[in-house]
Design a protein around this motif. Structure first.
Motif, PDB file in Angstrom:
ATOM      1  N   GLY A 105       0.807  -1.213   0.000  1.00 53.04           N
ATOM      2  CA  GLY A 105       0.000   0.000   0.000  1.00 53.04           C
ATOM      3  C   GLY A 105       0.839   1.261   0.000  1.00 53.04           C
ATOM      4  O   GLY A 105       0.568   2.216  -0.745  1.00 53.04           O
ATOM      5  N   ASN A 106       1.881   1.288   0.817  1.00 51.43           N
ATOM      6  CA  ASN A 106       2.726   2.480   0.900  1.00 51.43           C
ATOM      7  C   ASN A 106       3.645   2.633  -0.304  1.00 51.43           C
ATOM      8  O   ASN A 106       4.113   3.735  -0.587  1.00 51.43           O
ATOM      9  CB  ASN A 106       3.557   2.449   2.185  1.00 51.43           C
ATOM     10  CG  ASN A 106       2.712   2.603   3.430  1.00 51.43           C
ATOM     11  OD1 ASN A 106       1.611   3.151   3.371  1.00 51.43           O
ATOM     12  ND2 ASN A 106       3.207   2.102   4.555  1.00 51.43           N
ATOM     13  N   CYS A 107       3.919   1.523  -0.999  1.00 56.03           N
ATOM     14  CA  CYS A 107       4.787   1.597  -2.177  1.00 56.03           C
ATOM     15  C   CYS A 107       4.027   2.022  -3.441  1.00 56.03           C
ATOM     16  O   CYS A 107       4.605   2.049  -4.534  1.00 56.03           O
ATOM     17  CB  CYS A 107       5.473   0.256  -2.417  1.00 56.03           C
ATOM     18  SG  CYS A 107       6.880  -0.036  -1.309  1.00 56.03           S
ATOM     19  N   ALA A 108       2.744   2.330  -3.310  1.00 53.85           N
ATOM     20  CA  ALA A 108       1.947   2.706  -4.485  1.00 53.85           C
ATOM     21  C   ALA A 108       2.475   3.974  -5.141  1.00 53.85           C
ATOM     22  O   ALA A 108       2.541   4.083  -6.366  1.00 53.85           O
ATOM     23  CB  ALA A 108       0.483   2.874  -4.099  1.00 53.85           C
ATOM     24  N   ASN A 109       2.855   4.951  -4.292  1.00 56.28           N
ATOM     25  CA  ASN A 109       3.403   6.206  -4.815  1.00 56.28           C
ATOM     26  C   ASN A 109       4.168   6.894  -3.693  1.00 56.28           C
ATOM     27  O   ASN A 109       4.000   6.560  -2.510  1.00 56.28           O
ATOM     28  CB  ASN A 109       2.298   7.121  -5.366  1.00 56.28           C
ATOM     29  CG  ASN A 109       1.231   7.416  -4.319  1.00 56.28           C
ATOM     30  OD1 ASN A 109       1.462   8.161  -3.368  1.00 56.28           O
ATOM     31  ND2 ASN A 109       0.052   6.810  -4.493  1.00 56.28           N
ATOM     32  N   PRO A 110       5.025   7.872  -4.009  1.00 57.76           N
ATOM     33  CA  PRO A 110       5.855   8.533  -2.967  1.00 57.76           C
ATOM     34  C   PRO A 110       5.032   9.190  -1.868  1.00 57.76           C
ATOM     35  O   PRO A 110       5.444   9.169  -0.698  1.00 57.76           O
ATOM     36  CB  PRO A 110       6.653   9.564  -3.767  1.00 57.76           C
ATOM     37  CG  PRO A 110       6.715   9.009  -5.143  1.00 57.76           C
ATOM     38  CD  PRO A 110       5.406   8.314  -5.357  1.00 57.76           C
ATOM     39  N   LYS A 111       3.872   9.768  -2.202  1.00 57.53           N
ATOM     40  CA  LYS A 111       3.058  10.444  -1.190  1.00 57.53           C
ATOM     41  C   LYS A 111       2.492   9.441  -0.190  1.00 57.53           C
ATOM     42  O   LYS A 111       2.476   9.686   1.023  1.00 57.53           O
ATOM     43  CB  LYS A 111       1.924  11.219  -1.853  1.00 57.53           C
ATOM     44  CG  LYS A 111       1.369  12.348  -0.997  1.00 57.53           C
ATOM     45  CD  LYS A 111       2.409  13.419  -0.768  1.00 57.53           C
ATOM     46  CE  LYS A 111       1.886  14.554   0.110  1.00 57.53           C
ATOM     47  NZ  LYS A 111       2.929  15.548   0.398  1.00 57.53           N
ATOM     48  N   ALA A 112       2.029   8.293  -0.696  1.00 60.29           N
ATOM     49  CA  ALA A 112       1.528   7.257   0.202  1.00 60.29           C
ATOM     50  C   ALA A 112       2.649   6.727   1.088  1.00 60.29           C
ATOM     51  O   ALA A 112       2.440   6.424   2.273  1.00 60.29           O
ATOM     52  CB  ALA A 112       0.912   6.117  -0.611  1.00 60.29           C
TER      53      ALA A 112
END
Length: 248
Positions: free
Chosen positions: A167-174
């Motif tokens: 989930g956190n690796c989806a994009n830099p903001k996440a």
């Protein structure tokens, strides 16, 4: 009775503080050794955990150890002048520690607020602290989230598996939000532990003051000997008083 309760509290709390000081000192030394190895491999992480913070933790562990030793010596000799001196120094140490703990809790809540601002701001609005946090999260994201998927097999990333996930690796903001939530949860745990420790220290300060103001308790054998001597003296005085009355 109050003196016995105060002694039990002092022995129990200071023994636990002694063990806590040794644990903090040992973990801090291990962290300092491991930091050197990590920074040698990944120089970009040097600012993430400054060596001064680890040094302060080592100093804190040493201070807790010394305070506990002073308290244990004071409670062992509390009925002597030297013991009362140790207890007085112990209370002053505890007061200083409570002030430092209050500053630490305030700093924790301040940093938690700064981290929330970091997660909500754009990079152009970062201050110096938030810029360093941003550099750390961006470097970690690029290293541990390859093509937006978890890469825990990369050296160092397996240590961060608490927030390096799909989930956190989806994009830099996440990833930034996951990092902030992870750090904040740990900061709140540290704050709760510090507040609990401060409460225990307040109770211990009260116990130390009670012992410092007490006159000490005599052993039963010593008290019995004094009582027997007192009664013998009273018995010896009674015939003398009777003879004086008869003579009159």
């Amino acid at each position: 009775m109050a003196g016995k309760c105060a002694k039990i509290i002092m022995y129990l709390v200071n023994t636990l503080l002694l063990l806590l000081g040794i644990a903090v000192l040992g973990v801090s030394v291990a962290a300092k050794i491991n930091r050197s190895a990590v920074v040698e491999k990944f120089p970009e992480y040097a600012d993430a955990v400054p060596s001064t913070n680890i040094t302060l933790a080592m100093a804190g562990g040493a201070l807790i150890f010394v305070v506990a030793m002073v308290g244990l010596i004071g409670v062992c000799k509390y009925d002597s002048c030297g013991g009362k001196l140790f207890l007085t120094v112990y209370v002053l140490f505890l007061f200083l520690t409570l002030v430092l703990e209050a500053v630490a809790v305030g700093t924790i809540f301040f940093l938690a607020g700064r981290l929330d601002d970091f997660a909500d701001k754009s990079p152009e609005a970062y201050d110096s602290f938030q810029t360093k946090v941003g550099q750390f999260t961006n470097t970690t994201f690029k290293r541990c989230c390859v093509n937006n998927t978890v890469a825990l097999n990369v050296e160092g990333c397996s240590l961060l598996d608490r927030f390096v996930n799909e989930g956190n690796c989806a994009n830099p903001k996440a990833f930034q939000r996951g990092f902030v939530d992870y750090v904040k949860s740990n900061l709140m745990m540290v704050a709760a532990f510090t507040i609990t420790l401060a409460f225990v220290q307040l109770v211990t300060m009260y116990a130390a003051c009670c012992l410092c103001c007490s006159r000490g308790e005599k052993a039963p054998a010593e008290q019995t000997a004094e009582n027997m001597a007192y009664h013998k003296q009273q018995a010896a005085n009674q015939p003398a008083a009777g003879a004086a009355i008869s003579y009159a």
